[in-house]
Design an enzyme around this catalytic site. Sequence first.
Site, PDB file in Angstrom:
ATOM      1  CB  CYS A 258      -0.963  -0.002   1.182  1.00  0.00           C
ATOM      2  SG  CYS A 258      -0.204   0.105   2.819  1.00  0.00           S
ATOM      3  CG  HIS A 306      -4.503  -0.021   3.886  1.00  0.00           C
ATOM      4  ND1 HIS A 306      -3.832  -0.989   3.178  1.00  0.00           N
ATOM      5  CD2 HIS A 306      -5.409   0.502   3.021  1.00  0.00           C
ATOM      6  CE1 HIS A 306      -4.320  -1.050   1.946  1.00  0.00           C
ATOM      7  NE2 HIS A 306      -5.276  -0.144   1.827  1.00  0.00           N
ATOM      8  CG  HIS A 318      -6.688   0.385  -1.625  1.00  0.00           C
ATOM      9  ND1 HIS A 318      -6.811  -0.409  -0.502  1.00  0.00           N
ATOM     10  CD2 HIS A 318      -7.779   0.096  -2.389  1.00  0.00           C
ATOM     11  CE1 HIS A 318      -7.908  -1.132  -0.575  1.00  0.00           C
ATOM     12  NE2 HIS A 318      -8.528  -0.844  -1.699  1.00  0.00           N
TER      13      HIS A 318
END
Length: 342
Positions: A258, A306, A318
């Site tokens: 990520c 994240h 993402h």
Amino acid sequence: MVSHRRCTQSGFTRGVRVTVVSAAVATAAATLTGAPASADPKETRESAKAAVDRLYEEAEQATERFNAAGERVKRLRGEADRAQDATARGQERVNEMRNALGAMAGAQYRTGSIDPSVALLLSADPDTYLEQAAALDRAGARQAMTLDKLRHAQRGLAQTRAETTRALTDLERNRAAVSRHKRAVESKLREARRLLDSLPPEERASFDRASRSGRDGAPDLSGVAPGSARAMSAVAAVHQALGRPYVWGANGPSGFDCSGLMQWAYAQAGVSLPRTSQAQRHAGRMVPLSQAQPGDLVAYRADASHIGMYVGNGQVIHAPYPGAPVRYDPVGMMPVSSVTRI
């Protein structure tokens, strides 16, 4: 984030298949959650789903720790290399000054007028001499200056060697941390994969959190414009990454985790971002989610483990987790901890 598909068969055959599937789910979930094999099938499926989600979350947290440790190793490797170079240069200077003093002593010996201070220098314990040399007043002006320079050079060399030792020790310790975090990630991913692989194909399919673009087509982002030229370039780059695989610890171009995706996308815009999601959230100015613009970084969970890029109309792009490619998802897919404008 998880869609569940129901079996469509009927009659006795359907009942047998449901019984087999439910038993397998119960067994797999009990392994990780402690749920009894006799648990209600629906509850067991939810427990299994929660277990997989938890394992992926823990793996992602370990991945960001792995990334941070890797960045420290790079920094410490540079510091260690510079310290070693400085030590080598310092040793060269000390050797040159010792040679110069040796040449002076040789000349004095040949003329029969070797200075006591130089004789002391050439003794078996020159370090003791360096401590005493400042008190000797019989050395000539040139020798005294050289001796003073040598004393300072040796002190500097000792300090540089100590710094080099510390840098190398820190480097090895952080290399060990990288390996430790790597093992943690791999362990979590193996656990998740074992749980999923223990289920029949029909149940595994119910955990398929495929890309929204794969299910419903790309969201409508017409009329949405980034707030700056660099944000526009980053958004263009992150769109190019759609469909590329999640690879933990990777920052492109063929695969991403990520934070690696965010770092790579902004690098295409000429902007250098930190490597971890926790550092990226502080790489710019924080704004309310209600004011998010395309190109803003959206960090998730309280620990910012994240991160994704807002691309407009309530969507982020993402790298979700292993097995899922870079994709669109709703900005509210998880609890948002911050929005950062670069």
